[in-house]
Design an enzyme around this catalytic site. Structure first.
Site, PDB file in Angstrom:
ATOM      1  N   ASP A  99      -0.680  -7.255  -1.823  1.00 44.28           N
ATOM      2  CA  ASP A  99      -1.162  -5.967  -1.320  1.00 44.28           C
ATOM      3  C   ASP A  99      -1.130  -4.988  -2.486  1.00 44.28           C
ATOM      4  O   ASP A  99      -0.485  -5.244  -3.508  1.00 44.28           O
ATOM      5  CB  ASP A  99      -0.251  -5.469  -0.186  1.00 44.28           C
ATOM      6  CG  ASP A  99      -0.664  -4.089   0.300  1.00 44.28           C
ATOM      7  OD1 ASP A  99      -1.840  -3.935   0.698  1.00 44.28           O
ATOM      8  OD2 ASP A  99       0.147  -3.144   0.244  1.00 44.28           O
ATOM      9  N   SER A 100      -1.772  -3.841  -2.298  1.00 44.00           N
ATOM     10  CA  SER A 100      -1.755  -2.819  -3.341  1.00 44.00           C
ATOM     11  C   SER A 100      -0.352  -2.212  -3.498  1.00 44.00           C
ATOM     12  O   SER A 100      -0.075  -1.571  -4.497  1.00 44.00           O
ATOM     13  CB  SER A 100      -2.758  -1.724  -2.998  1.00 44.00           C
ATOM     14  OG  SER A 100      -2.493  -1.214  -1.706  1.00 44.00           O
ATOM     15  N   TYR A 153      -5.285   1.581  -3.860  1.00 45.47           N
ATOM     16  CA  TYR A 153      -6.569   0.958  -4.188  1.00 45.47           C
ATOM     17  C   TYR A 153      -7.717   1.683  -3.459  1.00 45.47           C
ATOM     18  O   TYR A 153      -8.863   1.639  -3.894  1.00 45.47           O
ATOM     19  CB  TYR A 153      -6.592  -0.503  -3.722  1.00 45.47           C
ATOM     20  CG  TYR A 153      -5.841  -1.495  -4.573  1.00 45.47           C
ATOM     21  CD1 TYR A 153      -4.962  -1.089  -5.584  1.00 45.47           C
ATOM     22  CD2 TYR A 153      -5.999  -2.866  -4.368  1.00 45.47           C
ATOM     23  CE1 TYR A 153      -4.276  -2.014  -6.339  1.00 45.47           C
ATOM     24  CE2 TYR A 153      -5.323  -3.795  -5.129  1.00 45.47           C
ATOM     25  CZ  TYR A 153      -4.464  -3.382  -6.111  1.00 45.47           C
ATOM     26  OH  TYR A 153      -3.789  -4.302  -6.862  1.00 45.47           O
ATOM     27  N   CYS A 210      -4.129  -6.571   1.966  1.00 46.21           N
ATOM     28  CA  CYS A 210      -4.672  -5.220   1.819  1.00 46.21           C
ATOM     29  C   CYS A 210      -6.116  -5.185   2.339  1.00 46.21           C
ATOM     30  O   CYS A 210      -6.952  -5.996   1.915  1.00 46.21           O
ATOM     31  CB  CYS A 210      -4.636  -4.878   0.334  1.00 46.21           C
ATOM     32  SG  CYS A 210      -5.372  -3.327  -0.111  1.00 46.21           S
ATOM     33  N   ASN A 211      -6.395  -4.262   3.232  1.00 46.89           N
ATOM     34  CA  ASN A 211      -7.761  -4.158   3.774  1.00 46.89           C
ATOM     35  C   ASN A 211      -8.764  -3.810   2.685  1.00 46.89           C
ATOM     36  O   ASN A 211      -9.887  -4.322   2.670  1.00 46.89           O
ATOM     37  CB  ASN A 211      -7.829  -3.084   4.857  1.00 46.89           C
ATOM     38  CG  ASN A 211      -7.208  -3.536   6.154  1.00 46.89           C
ATOM     39  OD1 ASN A 211      -7.894  -3.876   7.098  1.00 46.89           O
ATOM     40  ND2 ASN A 211      -5.890  -3.561   6.211  1.00 46.89           N
ATOM     41  N   GLU A 218       3.595   7.073   4.078  1.00 48.48           N
ATOM     42  CA  GLU A 218       4.571   6.874   2.999  1.00 48.48           C
ATOM     43  C   GLU A 218       5.597   7.998   2.986  1.00 48.48           C
ATOM     44  O   GLU A 218       6.729   7.820   2.556  1.00 48.48           O
ATOM     45  CB  GLU A 218       3.857   6.706   1.658  1.00 48.48           C
ATOM     46  CG  GLU A 218       2.961   5.471   1.691  1.00 48.48           C
ATOM     47  CD  GLU A 218       2.708   4.790   0.368  1.00 48.48           C
ATOM     48  OE1 GLU A 218       3.071   5.335  -0.675  1.00 48.48           O
ATOM     49  OE2 GLU A 218       2.118   3.686   0.394  1.00 48.48           O
ATOM     50  N   CYS A 265      -6.408  -0.633   7.976  1.00 46.22           N
ATOM     51  CA  CYS A 265      -5.616  -0.321   6.784  1.00 46.22           C
ATOM     52  C   CYS A 265      -4.170  -0.718   7.084  1.00 46.22           C
ATOM     53  O   CYS A 265      -3.697  -0.513   8.202  1.00 46.22           O
ATOM     54  CB  CYS A 265      -5.707   1.172   6.466  1.00 46.22           C
ATOM     55  SG  CYS A 265      -4.610   1.690   5.132  1.00 46.22           S
ATOM     56  N   THR A 266      -3.507  -1.250   6.070  1.00 48.45           N
ATOM     57  CA  THR A 266      -2.139  -1.754   6.253  1.00 48.45           C
ATOM     58  C   THR A 266      -1.177  -0.717   6.837  1.00 48.45           C
ATOM     59  O   THR A 266      -0.252  -1.059   7.554  1.00 48.45           O
ATOM     60  CB  THR A 266      -1.574  -2.185   4.888  1.00 48.45           C
ATOM     61  OG1 THR A 266      -1.843  -1.138   3.936  1.00 48.45           O
ATOM     62  CG2 THR A 266      -2.180  -3.483   4.420  1.00 48.45           C
ATOM     63  N   HIS A 267      -1.406   0.556   6.489  1.00 47.48           N
ATOM     64  CA  HIS A 267      -0.448   1.602   6.883  1.00 47.48           C
ATOM     65  C   HIS A 267      -0.627   2.087   8.320  1.00 47.48           C
ATOM     66  O   HIS A 267       0.279   2.653   8.903  1.00 47.48           O
ATOM     67  CB  HIS A 267      -0.592   2.820   5.974  1.00 47.48           C
ATOM     68  CG  HIS A 267      -0.101   2.596   4.578  1.00 47.48           C
ATOM     69  ND1 HIS A 267      -0.577   1.581   3.778  1.00 47.48           N
ATOM     70  CD2 HIS A 267       0.817   3.260   3.828  1.00 47.48           C
ATOM     71  CE1 HIS A 267       0.024   1.637   2.601  1.00 47.48           C
ATOM     72  NE2 HIS A 267       0.876   2.653   2.610  1.00 47.48           N
TER      73      HIS A 267
HETATM   74  N1  DGL Z   1      -3.250  -1.386   1.401  1.00 51.99           N
HETATM   75  C1  DGL Z   1      -4.357  -0.466   1.482  1.00 51.99           C
HETATM   76  C2  DGL Z   1      -5.308  -0.907   2.607  1.00 51.99           C
HETATM   77  O1  DGL Z   1      -4.931  -1.636   3.502  1.00 51.99           O
HETATM   78  C3  DGL Z   1      -3.895   0.955   1.721  1.00 51.99           C
HETATM   79  C4  DGL Z   1      -3.234   1.591   0.521  1.00 51.99           C
HETATM   80  C5  DGL Z   1      -4.150   1.697  -0.676  1.00 51.99           C
HETATM   81  O2  DGL Z   1      -5.105   2.512  -0.654  1.00 51.99           O
HETATM   82  O3  DGL Z   1      -3.933   0.960  -1.620  1.00 51.99           O
HETATM   83  O4  DGL Z   1      -6.454  -0.549   2.594  1.00 51.99           O
END
Ligand code: DGL
Length: 268
Positions: free
Chosen positions: A9-10, A41, A72-73, A151, A185-187
């Site tokens: 993941d990012s 990302y 990561c999406n 976060e 998105c993961t978050h």
């Molecule tokens: N992990 C990213 C996603 O799922 C979110 C955080 C990022 O922008 O890197 O898109």
């Protein structure tokens, strides 16, 4: 097979995917790579996201993983095809499982998808849903402030700032009368309470993390890749920036103490 599953993941967000994997695949050995030096990302260009994704995948391939998960999406939307060509093992991304579940669950055929700017710009969710059923109507919305809100830990459903931001982003999807919303998105799973409050209790929220974990289990079974041992699997973390910050922030996502974190350079 004892070989580990590799997840990248990012940063810390992919821990929402890891959490779901641990629930249903407790015997698997897992290596998680969080590119914490280069997060986020979601605001970056296609080329940059691709470059980082290659570096992450190469690092994990060198650890002799049996399956790669792009948790990561944003990275999934941009790099899945290329990583499937590059890696000679099964590659699981987080877009298709969520798209599939949304297309099956919607009753009125109107689906909303929220994600980072890069995810929305890529059009990957739109294509994935339309491929499953061209009749479905898809409404996309980038919600860039959701990542920093999560976060910061502002995830309680009565947090005034998060509610205000969510209302600003989501009111147009509410007006479109979608009945299903993909948390692309993961978050975003951590903001479920806030999102539900803004969108109404009737809304069906699709958690890509849960759907992806089910997909991983299916592929492991189909390809005879499951770890047959009955011992709890090992968990190893690699990050590209400060391990201490990853441990403290990560606890909120994973809800278990994070140990065994090593700092690495993936791009030289
Ligand atoms: N992990 C990213 C996603 O799922 C979110 C955080 C990022 O922008 O890197 O898109």
């Amino acid at each position: 097979m004892k070989e580990p599953i590799g997840i990248f993941d990012s940063g810390i967000g992919g821990l929402t995917v890891l959490k779901e994997i641990l629930k249903i695949l407790p015997y698997e050995n897992i290596i998680y790579l969080g590119d914490t030096a280069r997060v986020p990302y979601g605001i970056r260009s296609h080329e940059t996201i691709l470059k980082y994704s290659y570096a992450n995948a190469d690092f994990l391939m060198n650890q002799r993983i049996k399956l790669l998960v792009i948790a990561c999406n944003t990275a999934s939307s941009v790099s899945t095809e290329k990583l499937k060509e590059r890696c000679k093992i099964p590659v699981i991304e987080v877009i298709t499982p969520g798209a599939k579940s949304a297309s099956e669950i919607t009753e009125n055929g109107k689906i909303g998808v929220i994600g980072t700017e890069a995810t929305v710009r890529s059009g990957t969710y739109l294509r994935a849903i339309k491929k499953l059923n061209p009749q479905l109507r898809v409404y996309l919305k980038a919600c860039p402030l959701f990542v920093p809100l999560v976060e910061e830990g502002w995830t309680e459903e009565d947090n005034e700032v998060s509610l205000m931001v969510a209302d600003k982003y989501l009111h147009e999807l509410r007006d479109k009368e979608i009945d299903t919303l993909v948390l692309g998105c993961t978050h975003y799973p951590l903001l479920k309470g806030v999102i539900r409050k803004v969108m109404g209790r009737h809304i069906r929220l699709i958690d890509s993390a849960q759907e992806t974990a089910k997909e991983i289990m299916k592929i492991l079974q189909e390809r005879n890749l499951m770890n047959e041992g009955q011992k709890k699997g090992s968990l190893q973390f690699f990050v590209t920036d400060d391990p201490e910050r990853f441990k403290t922030m990560g606890y909120r996502f994973l809800e278990i103490e994070i140990e065994n974190v090593t700092r690495v350079e993936t791009i030289r």
